[in-house]
Design an enzyme around this catalytic site. Structure first.
Site, PDB file in Angstrom:
ATOM      1  N   ASP A 101      -4.512  54.510  28.205  1.00  0.00           N
ATOM      2  CA  ASP A 101      -5.310  53.513  27.505  1.00  0.00           C
ATOM      3  C   ASP A 101      -4.808  52.141  27.944  1.00  0.00           C
ATOM      4  O   ASP A 101      -3.806  51.639  27.433  1.00  0.00           O
ATOM      5  CB  ASP A 101      -5.187  53.707  25.995  1.00  0.00           C
ATOM      6  CG  ASP A 101      -5.993  52.661  25.231  1.00  0.00           C
ATOM      7  OD1 ASP A 101      -6.538  51.738  25.878  1.00  0.00           O
ATOM      8  OD2 ASP A 101      -6.058  52.766  23.988  1.00  0.00           O
TER       9      ASP A 101
ATOM     10  N   TYR B 222      -2.094  52.294  19.556  1.00  0.00           N
ATOM     11  CA  TYR B 222      -3.416  52.143  18.944  1.00  0.00           C
ATOM     12  C   TYR B 222      -4.465  52.360  20.021  1.00  0.00           C
ATOM     13  O   TYR B 222      -4.350  51.837  21.127  1.00  0.00           O
ATOM     14  CB  TYR B 222      -3.565  50.740  18.356  1.00  0.00           C
ATOM     15  CG  TYR B 222      -4.943  50.437  17.789  1.00  0.00           C
ATOM     16  CD1 TYR B 222      -5.404  51.075  16.633  1.00  0.00           C
ATOM     17  CD2 TYR B 222      -5.783  49.503  18.403  1.00  0.00           C
ATOM     18  CE1 TYR B 222      -6.656  50.782  16.118  1.00  0.00           C
ATOM     19  CE2 TYR B 222      -7.035  49.207  17.889  1.00  0.00           C
ATOM     20  CZ  TYR B 222      -7.470  49.853  16.737  1.00  0.00           C
ATOM     21  OH  TYR B 222      -8.708  49.566  16.222  1.00  0.00           O
TER      22      TYR B 222
ATOM     23  N   LYS C  98     -11.231  44.589  26.759  1.00  0.00           N
ATOM     24  CA  LYS C  98     -10.630  43.247  26.664  1.00  0.00           C
ATOM     25  C   LYS C  98     -10.838  42.402  27.924  1.00  0.00           C
ATOM     26  O   LYS C  98     -11.917  41.873  28.132  1.00  0.00           O
ATOM     27  CB  LYS C  98      -9.150  43.386  26.259  1.00  0.00           C
ATOM     28  CG  LYS C  98      -9.050  44.045  24.866  1.00  0.00           C
ATOM     29  CD  LYS C  98      -7.742  43.894  24.167  1.00  0.00           C
ATOM     30  CE  LYS C  98      -7.904  44.353  22.717  1.00  0.00           C
ATOM     31  NZ  LYS C  98      -7.052  45.462  22.323  1.00  0.00           N
TER      32      LYS C  98
HETATM   33  C1  LIG Z   1      -7.778  46.647  21.504  1.00  0.00           C
HETATM   34  C2  LIG Z   1      -7.435  48.018  21.905  1.00  0.00           C
HETATM   35  C3  LIG Z   1      -8.330  49.092  21.720  1.00  0.00           C
HETATM   36  C4  LIG Z   1      -9.635  48.939  20.989  1.00  0.00           C
HETATM   37  O1  LIG Z   1     -10.509  48.096  21.643  1.00  0.00           O
HETATM   38  P1  LIG Z   1     -11.730  47.440  20.790  1.00  0.00           P
HETATM   39  O2  LIG Z   1     -12.499  46.692  21.814  1.00  0.00           O
HETATM   40  O3  LIG Z   1     -11.082  46.600  19.750  1.00  0.00           O
HETATM   41  O4  LIG Z   1     -12.483  48.575  20.201  1.00  0.00           O
HETATM   42  C5  LIG Z   1      -7.971  50.323  22.203  1.00  0.00           C
HETATM   43  N1  LIG Z   1      -6.814  50.508  22.828  1.00  0.00           N
HETATM   44  C6  LIG Z   1      -5.927  49.520  23.028  1.00  0.00           C
HETATM   45  C7  LIG Z   1      -4.653  49.790  23.756  1.00  0.00           C
HETATM   46  C8  LIG Z   1      -6.202  48.243  22.569  1.00  0.00           C
HETATM   47  O5  LIG Z   1      -5.299  47.277  22.721  1.00  0.00           O
END
Ligand SMILES: *Cc1c(COP(=O)(O)O)cnc(C)c1O
Length: 426
Positions: free
Chosen positions: A238, A143, A266
């Site tokens: 990511d 994701y 995060k």
């Molecule tokens: C949470 C997450 C996102 C999205 O971040 P948001 O701050 O919710 O937009 C993208 N990539 C990864 C791997 C994530 O865990």
């Protein structure tokens, strides 16, 4: 006077679609109604109904120091006194950028944004602008936030063309995203051998946490690094979840595989909204105002988020932090695995440092296909059995659990006791 979670949820559903501001909070996949949280402290969250829970959601990853760490709160109080946003450069954001660049091996420059979604969306645009190519590769079950290009699943059968994973994503957008199985280097090799020069970027969660935790094969990550070098493809890690979670500097410092661009979010916001993306100077210099790729944000790098982020990173940099998280993680999974064997429960435990998942399956979970073989009905019963015993897990089989440095040995012991009872019940 006080309303219960149930009453608040009824009201919320009237004013907010599904009653929540992010879908998985709604407990749809495990059944029941979400808890409304009133406050939190350390390793615990407290709901409006007066219950306390040991928290393994950690606001979905950011709260690696636990809730309301006194140093972070104090730094925020000082920042508040000077103003919440100026839309002009501040000293804190320079200090913060310097700290990120020094910590994360791939970063030579970094741009701040307000969410992980913004970071990945902007990194993709930058990779396309830099390479002057259009296609991207992502992996099933990974994701990357909710931008159009990334809400795409694998096309069926022989076609590799992506299909939208959400209404509202144009077919035209989705078809530029190729989706391949995680941990499958052959599939990547075949795809880039066929279309390599059309591919702008490969984006990957180096340690996927959004299909539950999946452990990468090191040859897989090293292999896509080589393929990207060979075909001039921008490799994007990511690390919105894994960054500063699995190690200081993220999964890339753990595995020694260095991407061209890295997305963060995060943890680096210390509980405030943030995102960041960075990497090679040669690529980053293409961003406006230095270069032709546009990207912007009214509240990007705002003093509250950068202050909370800086305070958090400084605490994480202290010796012993990650060793302690590793020990807690190891204790928890070892004990849980043992209770599973005793109870005759078939589970697959995947863990890297303080992020973990328990899949209800007797197979090894190495990608999305194997994750999907889990018994989600059993997971739902397990989730509610744990909640009843004061342990707050993410309300889906396909999410990670997070341990914070505020969790105590006693929290772990209590959790294991709850697991032991829950395994008998599910
Ligand atoms: C949470 C997450 C996102 C999205 O971040 P948001 O701050 O919710 O937009 C993208 N990539 C990864 C791997 C994530 O865990």
């Amino acid at each position: 006077m006080y309303e219960t979670s149930k009453q608040l949820f009824e009201k919320a559903k009237h004013y907010i679609p599904g009653g929540v501001n992010s879908p998985v909070r709604a407990f749809r996949s495990v059944g029941g109604d979400p808890l409304f949280i009133a406050w939190a402290q350390g390793s615990k969250v407290y709901d409006v109904d007066g219950n306390a829970f040991i928290d393994y959601v950690g606001s979905w990853g950011p709260m690696i120091l636990g809730h309301r760490h006194p140093t972070v709160i104090e730094a925020l109080q000082h920042a508040l006194e000077r103003g919440t946003s100026f839309g002009a450069p501040t000293e804190a954001e320079v200090e913060f950028a310097r700290m990120l660049v020094e910590a994360v091996p791939s970063l030579e420059m970094v741009r701040l944004a307000n969410s992980g979604t913004e970071a990945t969306m902007s990194a993709i645009r930058l990779a396309r602008g830099y390479t002057e190519r259009t296609e991207i590769i992502k992996f099933s079950g990974c994701y990357h936030g909710h931008a159009d290009d990334l809400l795409v699943k694998a096309g069926s059968g022989a076609t590799t063309l992506g299909i939208p994973d959400s209404k509202g994503v144009p077919d035209d957008t989705a078809r530029h995203t190729i989706t391949l199985p995680f941990n499958d280097l052959d599939a990547v090799g075949k795809t880039v051998d066929a279309n390599g020069k059309a591919i702008a970027a490969i984006i990957v969660e180096p340690i996927p946490g959004n299909m539950g935790v999946v452990i990468p094969r090191i040859e897989f990550l090293a292999g896509i690094r080589e393929l990207c070098d060979h075909y001039g493809i921008v490799l994007i890690f990511d690390e919105v979840m894994s960054g500063f979670r699995v190690a200081w500097g993220g999964a890339q410092s753990l595995f020694g595989v260095i991407p061209d661009l890295t997305c963060l979010g995060k943890i680096i916001g210390g509980g405030l909204p943030i995102g960041a993306f960075g990497g090679k100077r040669e690529i980053m210099e293409n961003l406006a105002p230095s270069g032709p790729v546009y990207q912007a944000g009214t509240l990007s790098g705002n003093p509250l988020a950068t202050t909370a982020g800086l305070a958090t990173l400084k605490l994480l940099a202290q010796p012993g932090t990650y060793e302690r998280l590793e020990k807690l993680g190891n204790d928890l999974t070892r004990e849980v695995d043992q209770r599973a064997r005793q109870a005759g429960q078939a589970i697959c435990s995947n863990r890297v440092g303080s992020m973990f998942s328990i899949f209800f399956t007797n197979e090894r979970v190495i990608d999305y296909k194997t994750a999907l073989r889990s018994d989600t009905v059993k997971f739902s019963r397990y989730f509610h059995a744990m909640l009843k015993r004061g342990v707050y897990l993410a309300p889906s089989q396909f999410e990670a659990g997070f341990i914070s440095s505020a969790h105590s040995e006693e929290d772990v012991t209590k959790t294991v006791e709850a697991v032991e009872e829950a395994f008998k019940e599910v």
